[in-house]
Design an enzyme around this catalytic site. Structure first.
Site, mmCIF file in Angstrom:
data_model
loop_
_atom_site.group_PDB
_atom_site.id
_atom_site.type_symbol
_atom_site.label_atom_id
_atom_site.label_comp_id
_atom_site.label_asym_id
_atom_site.label_seq_id
_atom_site.Cartn_x
_atom_site.Cartn_y
_atom_site.Cartn_z
ATOM 1 N N ASP A 21 0.794 -1.244 0.000
ATOM 2 C CA ASP A 21 0.000 0.000 0.000
ATOM 3 C C ASP A 21 0.822 1.288 0.000
ATOM 4 O O ASP A 21 0.262 2.370 0.163
ATOM 5 C CB ASP A 21 -0.983 0.062 1.195
ATOM 6 C CG ASP A 21 -2.256 -0.716 0.898
ATOM 7 O OD1 ASP A 21 -2.488 -1.040 -0.281
ATOM 8 O OD2 ASP A 21 -3.019 -1.000 1.837
ATOM 9 N N LYS A 24 3.439 1.208 -4.922
ATOM 10 C CA LYS A 24 4.286 0.607 -5.965
ATOM 11 C C LYS A 24 3.548 0.499 -7.302
ATOM 12 O O LYS A 24 4.092 0.848 -8.351
ATOM 13 C CB LYS A 24 4.753 -0.791 -5.524
ATOM 14 C CG LYS A 24 5.590 -0.797 -4.254
ATOM 15 C CD LYS A 24 5.995 -2.197 -3.848
ATOM 16 C CE LYS A 24 4.841 -3.085 -3.420
ATOM 17 N NZ LYS A 24 4.188 -2.630 -2.164
ATOM 18 N N HIS A 84 3.141 -9.231 -0.857
ATOM 19 C CA HIS A 84 4.431 -9.412 -0.199
ATOM 20 C C HIS A 84 5.017 -10.794 -0.500
ATOM 21 O O HIS A 84 6.195 -10.927 -0.838
ATOM 22 C CB HIS A 84 4.246 -9.218 1.301
ATOM 23 C CG HIS A 84 5.484 -9.425 2.105
ATOM 24 N ND1 HIS A 84 6.643 -8.712 1.885
ATOM 25 C CD2 HIS A 84 5.761 -10.281 3.122
ATOM 26 C CE1 HIS A 84 7.569 -9.108 2.739
ATOM 27 N NE2 HIS A 84 7.065 -10.054 3.496
HETATM 28 P P1 GDP Z 1 1.148 -1.017 -3.496
HETATM 29 O O1 GDP Z 1 0.495 -2.040 -2.617
HETATM 30 O O2 GDP Z 1 2.480 -0.607 -2.961
HETATM 31 O O3 GDP Z 1 1.192 -1.420 -4.928
HETATM 32 O O4 GDP Z 1 0.236 0.334 -3.387
HETATM 33 P P2 GDP Z 1 -0.845 0.898 -4.418
HETATM 34 O O5 GDP Z 1 -0.204 1.478 -5.622
HETATM 35 O O6 GDP Z 1 -1.878 -0.146 -4.650
HETATM 36 O O7 GDP Z 1 -1.443 2.094 -3.570
HETATM 37 C C1 GDP Z 1 -2.111 1.862 -2.352
HETATM 38 C C2 GDP Z 1 -3.110 2.988 -2.100
HETATM 39 O O8 GDP Z 1 -2.427 4.211 -1.943
HETATM 40 C C3 GDP Z 1 -4.098 3.183 -3.256
HETATM 41 O O9 GDP Z 1 -5.350 3.482 -2.717
HETATM 42 C C4 GDP Z 1 -3.525 4.367 -3.993
HETATM 43 O O10 GDP Z 1 -4.501 5.119 -4.674
HETATM 44 C C5 GDP Z 1 -2.928 5.176 -2.866
HETATM 45 N N1 GDP Z 1 -1.798 5.992 -3.318
HETATM 46 C C6 GDP Z 1 -0.735 5.609 -4.058
HETATM 47 N N2 GDP Z 1 0.098 6.631 -4.285
HETATM 48 C C7 GDP Z 1 -0.444 7.693 -3.670
HETATM 49 C C8 GDP Z 1 -0.050 9.072 -3.531
HETATM 50 O O11 GDP Z 1 0.973 9.520 -4.037
HETATM 51 N N3 GDP Z 1 -0.869 9.881 -2.802
HETATM 52 C C9 GDP Z 1 -2.019 9.435 -2.235
HETATM 53 N N4 GDP Z 1 -2.762 10.297 -1.554
HETATM 54 N N5 GDP Z 1 -2.413 8.162 -2.336
HETATM 55 C C10 GDP Z 1 -1.651 7.310 -3.046
HETATM 56 MG MG MG Z 2 0.665 -3.222 -5.800
#
Ligand code: GDP
Ligand code: MG
Length: 337
Positions: A21, A24, A84
């Site tokens: 989250d 990425k 993960h």
């Molecule tokens: P991952 O699990 O690392 O792949 O994370 P995600 O790309 O799925 O992002 C997780 C959540 O964080 C989602 O609801 C995204 O919309 C939100 N998110 C990602 N980047 C940003 C950002 O730069 N700003 C904000 N406010 N939310 C973000």
């Molecule tokens: Mg992801």
């Protein structure tokens, strides 16, 4: 015939790592979106990346998206995993060996357990270059960003990466994905791409170390003798260089004495050992239906002793098989005396 300039671009493997989250997948989608406006990539949406089909590597099921894009300088294959466990499997099994990684850290959380675990694995698989993207900069003020930067630089140092001077970028992957042309929006993505081009080295082949040939196959050439076949992964032989697929005639060696998995190398160039520390991942039951007794989905550090000595070195990947099925995949982290 002149080659298309894109064909001449060097190919580099990278990927996003970091805590769940932290952004990425959003960042990966944003990269393709920004590059599409330059005609260098096709936009791949968040949903398409997260719905990556399952793939099998060494009998393990890994969910991973491989996205291709180019900058003006190079071509990239970018790996993003949904969960993960997929990162653990991907990195331990060497399914997609990365030449460098983008560590995504949400400024709202700072470093988290999976941030550390991915860094440890990155170190173990031999990744030396880490670029930090401190994400969600739209949600915090500069003071928090500075604190997170400080903390991450320390963490990188602790793991043996370039912490003090390595590249750190502040941004909002979400703003970039939404087309905001601000410093933390699209501009942070362009900044990231420039740094990726400069900071992540192109994997050079090693032509100077003593040669090493992992043997894939062996056969008998009537009237000549035993020939072993494989890809020279290091060094130079009279008629071949690292990277080339070759056959080597071994006079006086019997075919029955050759096994797949053996190495042909220069005398005295490698140490033999039968004791080593490794990081291994045990397959879950669903990843190997034939087995009923395994520790499903767990990974950890173990010490192993083999019956016989063999050539081994840190970073080497292996699988553990029992009754002809793969039960675990691992990576050598240290050879022991
Ligand atoms: P991952 O699990 O690392 O792949 O994370 P995600 O790309 O799925 O992002 C997780 C959540 O964080 C989602 O609801 C995204 O919309 C939100 N998110 C990602 N980047 C940003 C950002 O730069 N700003 C904000 N406010 N939310 C973000
Ligand atoms: Mg992801």
């Amino acid at each position: 015939f002149k080659k298309d300039s894109s064909e001449e671009k060097k190919h580099v493997n990278i990927g996003t790592i970091g805590h769940v989250d932290h952004g990425k997948t959003t960042l990966t989608a944003a990269i393709t979106k920004v590059l599409q406006s330059d005609g260098l990539a096709n936009y791949v949406s968040y949903d398409e990346i997260d719905r990556a089909p399952e793939e099998k590597a060494r009998g393990i099921t890994i969910n991973a998206a491989h996205i291709g894009y180019s900058t003006k300088k190079r071509h990239y294959a970018h790996t993003d995993c949904p969960g993960h466990a997929d990162y653990i499997k991907n990195m331990i099994s060497g399914a997609s060996q990365m030449d460098g990684a983008i560590l995504v850290v949400a400024a709202t959380d700072g470093q988290m357990p999976q941030t550390r675990e991915h860094l440890l694995l990155a170190k173990q698989v031999g990744i030396t270059k880490i670029i930090v993207y401190i994400n969600k900069a739209d949600l915090v003020d500069q003071e928090v960003l500075d604190l997170v930067e400080l903390e991450i630089r320390e963490l990188l140092e602790d793991f043996g990466f370039e912490g003090a001077n390595g590249p750190v970028i502040f941004g909002s992957a979400l703003d970039a994905l939404n087309g905001r042309n601000t410093d933390i929006g699209e501009k942070s993505i362009r900044q990231l791409l420039d740094i990726i081009d400069d900071y992540i080295p192109y994997p050079e082949r090693d032509f100077t170390s003593p040669f090493m040939l992992p043997i894939d196959n062996a056969f008998l050439v009537p009237g000549r003798g035993t020939v072993v076949v494989g890809t020279l992964n290091r060094g130079v032989l009279k008629k071949a260089r690292a990277g080339e697929n070759i056959g080597v005639l071994l006079r006086g060696i019997k075919l029955k004495d050759i096994d797949r998995g053996m190495l042909l190398c220069a005398p005295g160039s490698e140490k033999l050992s039968n004791r080593f520390r490794a990081n291994i991942y045990f397959l879950t039951k669903s990843e190997d239906e034939d087995l009923s007794m395994i520790l499903p989905g767990e990974h950890g550090s173990v010490k192993l002793t083999l019956l016989w000595k063999m050539v081994m070195s840190p970073g080497q990947q292996f699988t553990i098989r029992e009754n002809n099925v793969t039960v675990a995949t691992g990576i050598v982290t240290e050879t022991l005396p």
